[in-house]
Design an enzyme around this catalytic site. Sequence first.
Site, PDB file in Angstrom:
ATOM      1  N   ASP A  33       0.880  -1.167   0.000  1.00 20.96           N
ATOM      2  CA  ASP A  33       0.000   0.000   0.000  1.00 20.96           C
ATOM      3  C   ASP A  33       0.925   1.226   0.000  1.00 20.96           C
ATOM      4  O   ASP A  33       1.814   1.338   0.847  1.00 20.96           O
ATOM      5  CB  ASP A  33      -0.841  -0.045   1.281  1.00 20.96           C
ATOM      6  CG  ASP A  33      -1.792   1.133   1.404  1.00 20.96           C
ATOM      7  OD1 ASP A  33      -1.683   2.072   0.591  1.00 20.96           O
ATOM      8  OD2 ASP A  33      -2.614   1.103   2.329  1.00 20.96           O
ATOM      9  N   GLU A  83      30.238   6.006   2.926  1.00 21.35           N
ATOM     10  CA  GLU A  83      30.264   4.566   3.137  1.00 21.35           C
ATOM     11  C   GLU A  83      29.984   3.859   1.811  1.00 21.35           C
ATOM     12  O   GLU A  83      29.633   2.694   1.781  1.00 21.35           O
ATOM     13  CB  GLU A  83      29.300   4.134   4.243  1.00 21.35           C
ATOM     14  CG  GLU A  83      27.872   4.560   4.044  1.00 21.35           C
ATOM     15  CD  GLU A  83      26.960   4.086   5.166  1.00 21.35           C
ATOM     16  OE1 GLU A  83      26.897   2.879   5.398  1.00 21.35           O
ATOM     17  OE2 GLU A  83      26.303   4.950   5.789  1.00 21.35           O
ATOM     18  N   CYS A 115      26.752   6.186   8.548  1.00 23.46           N
ATOM     19  CA  CYS A 115      26.198   7.522   8.251  1.00 23.46           C
ATOM     20  C   CYS A 115      26.773   8.611   9.155  1.00 23.46           C
ATOM     21  O   CYS A 115      26.533   9.793   8.925  1.00 23.46           O
ATOM     22  CB  CYS A 115      24.677   7.504   8.400  1.00 23.46           C
ATOM     23  SG  CYS A 115      23.922   6.155   7.508  1.00 23.46           S
ATOM     24  N   THR A 156      13.966   2.510   1.302  1.00 21.62           N
ATOM     25  CA  THR A 156      14.712   3.569   2.009  1.00 21.62           C
ATOM     26  C   THR A 156      16.060   3.825   1.340  1.00 21.62           C
ATOM     27  O   THR A 156      17.035   4.141   2.009  1.00 21.62           O
ATOM     28  CB  THR A 156      14.904   3.225   3.510  1.00 21.62           C
ATOM     29  OG1 THR A 156      15.673   2.013   3.613  1.00 21.62           O
ATOM     30  CG2 THR A 156      13.583   3.033   4.209  1.00 21.62           C
ATOM     31  N   SER A 205      17.790  -1.987  13.904  1.00 25.73           N
ATOM     32  CA  SER A 205      18.471  -0.731  13.552  1.00 25.73           C
ATOM     33  C   SER A 205      17.714   0.465  14.133  1.00 25.73           C
ATOM     34  O   SER A 205      18.325   1.447  14.553  1.00 25.73           O
ATOM     35  CB  SER A 205      18.646  -0.608  12.038  1.00 25.73           C
ATOM     36  OG  SER A 205      17.424  -0.306  11.381  1.00 25.73           O
ATOM     37  N   HIS A 237      19.631  12.470  11.889  1.00 24.06           N
ATOM     38  CA  HIS A 237      19.923  11.612  10.739  1.00 24.06           C
ATOM     39  C   HIS A 237      18.585  11.036  10.255  1.00 24.06           C
ATOM     40  O   HIS A 237      17.786  10.571  11.063  1.00 24.06           O
ATOM     41  CB  HIS A 237      20.885  10.493  11.140  1.00 24.06           C
ATOM     42  CG  HIS A 237      20.998   9.431  10.098  1.00 24.06           C
ATOM     43  ND1 HIS A 237      21.364   9.726   8.808  1.00 24.06           N
ATOM     44  CD2 HIS A 237      20.741   8.095  10.119  1.00 24.06           C
ATOM     45  CE1 HIS A 237      21.349   8.617   8.090  1.00 24.06           C
ATOM     46  NE2 HIS A 237      20.971   7.611   8.861  1.00 24.06           N
ATOM     47  N   LYS A 246      10.368   9.738  15.214  1.00 30.52           N
ATOM     48  CA  LYS A 246      10.530   8.698  16.250  1.00 30.52           C
ATOM     49  C   LYS A 246      11.633   9.118  17.230  1.00 30.52           C
ATOM     50  O   LYS A 246      11.504   8.958  18.437  1.00 30.52           O
ATOM     51  CB  LYS A 246      10.977   7.372  15.609  1.00 30.52           C
ATOM     52  CG  LYS A 246       9.901   6.550  14.935  1.00 30.52           C
ATOM     53  CD  LYS A 246      10.546   5.218  14.474  1.00 30.52           C
ATOM     54  CE  LYS A 246       9.708   4.473  13.457  1.00 30.52           C
ATOM     55  NZ  LYS A 246       8.486   3.886  13.987  1.00 30.52           N
ATOM     56  N   ASN A 280      17.431   8.119   1.544  1.00 33.40           N
ATOM     57  CA  ASN A 280      18.580   8.049   2.453  1.00 33.40           C
ATOM     58  C   ASN A 280      19.875   8.312   1.689  1.00 33.40           C
ATOM     59  O   ASN A 280      20.215   7.601   0.743  1.00 33.40           O
ATOM     60  CB  ASN A 280      18.640   6.671   3.126  1.00 33.40           C
ATOM     61  CG  ASN A 280      19.613   6.665   4.301  1.00 33.40           C
ATOM     62  OD1 ASN A 280      20.255   7.673   4.584  1.00 33.40           O
ATOM     63  ND2 ASN A 280      19.706   5.542   4.990  1.00 33.40           N
ATOM     64  N   SER A 312      25.093   3.548  11.981  1.00 36.43           N
ATOM     65  CA  SER A 312      24.904   2.177  12.461  1.00 36.43           C
ATOM     66  C   SER A 312      26.231   1.553  12.845  1.00 36.43           C
ATOM     67  O   SER A 312      27.278   1.872  12.301  1.00 36.43           O
ATOM     68  CB  SER A 312      24.264   1.333  11.368  1.00 36.43           C
ATOM     69  OG  SER A 312      22.935   1.723  11.184  1.00 36.43           O
TER      70      SER A 312
END
Length: 391
Positions: A33, A83, A115, A156, A205, A237, A246, A280, A312
């Site tokens: 969706d 990276e 990152c 992403t 993650s 980030h 979040k 990203n 990460s």
Amino acid sequence: MSADLTAGIHDLSVATTQYVLTHETLARQTGADVAKYHKGIGQQSMSVPAADEDIVTMAATAAAPILARHGSDRIRTIVFATETGIDQAKAAGIYVHSLLGMPSATRVVELKQACYSGTAALQFALGLVHRDPSRQVLVIAADSSKYELGSSGEATQGAAAVAMLVAADPALIRLDNTSGLFTADIMDFWRPNYLTTALVDGQESISAYLQAVEGAWKDYTEQGGRSLADFGAFCYHQPFTKMAYKAHRHLLQYHGHDVDEADVVRAVGRTTGYNSVIGNSYTASMYLGLAALLDGSDELTGQSVGFLSYGSGSVAEFFAGDVVPGYRTHLRTDQHRAAIDRRADIDYATYRALHQRSFPTDGGDHATPRETTGPYRLAGLSGHKRIYEPR
Ligand code: CAA
């Protein structure tokens, strides 16, 4: 080091790719969706490099306008954060140095820690400017994020470069010396040398990122940093833009605050405009957030901005800065919007072919198709050497 010296970001320039894949197109392929992408992760589209684009061409495109405005006489260092390295030995910044015709009396180095390394590069640059305020440092963060086709990470992806001129008495953002740091050995996201796509444990993650927000903020306050209420905006980030929301909610909860969604939107909403359409860009992502904030219509003079850089693996750093009076006259808003608008929409088959493209490893001469309309291109490979050229 002089305590009175102010140093920070004097100029900031963004570049991205030739192509864009919308999340509508991706959703038609995956059967998801589209609201999962638009609302669930907060992404509209993602930048896709053309066959003759990579981190070097994006980096040179981002850095060229900075050199055109300021010259290169005072720049003695280029720090390139990525990276998506193109060579295990040679720094990608050397190709940029060459494409831009910079003086030989330059130090060039590449930094890596997922990152986070764009921020490591910025801190490296600030240290050099504090040592000799007459010098400037060119910091470049450039990445192309890539997950396996059909994986949950696929939505992403993205690609961009941000070039920043770090200097004394900066025109855009004055940065504090205080930082909060956090490191934990976590396998949430990684890419072994033999893979071209990243491996990730998605939910792990996200929790690793939130743990790092908490850890970096805790250290920041222990180092005597500012209080939460001092900040007008927060650049996090952004692997996908909902992650910034979040993260900010988590920071408020850590402080025992009831989360008011309007406060969260006020804190991070203005930083997501570029990331939601570019996707990203790993090392560049948080600085795209800053570009979107500065390029937006709100007057920010005197406001404090909090930065939470996450890589990460994992490393995080929280630091702060103030928007400098008069910053608006130094922005590159039109250039940034043009870079986003120039991208050509591609269908899933074209994206898939680009995703699966790899260079032959036989050391022969291999020209790349002419696709980019940007100022620099990867012309091909010859004798295992990458050949770049102005277009
Ligand atoms: N309408 C609205 N929302 C919907 C929806 C719909 N129809 N369907 C699902 N959603 C929501 C879900 O509820 C969820 O929201 P919450 O997180 O708020 O609960 C969101 O959309 C995503 O749904 P899922 O969790 O089911 O999605 P997924 O399993 O496909 O994975 C992901 C999402 C983990 C982010 C995955 O894309 C991924 O692995 N990405 C790469 C890793 C990554 O970006 N990690 C972030 C932290 S690590 C980091 O920051 C470093 C870095 O750059 C990689």
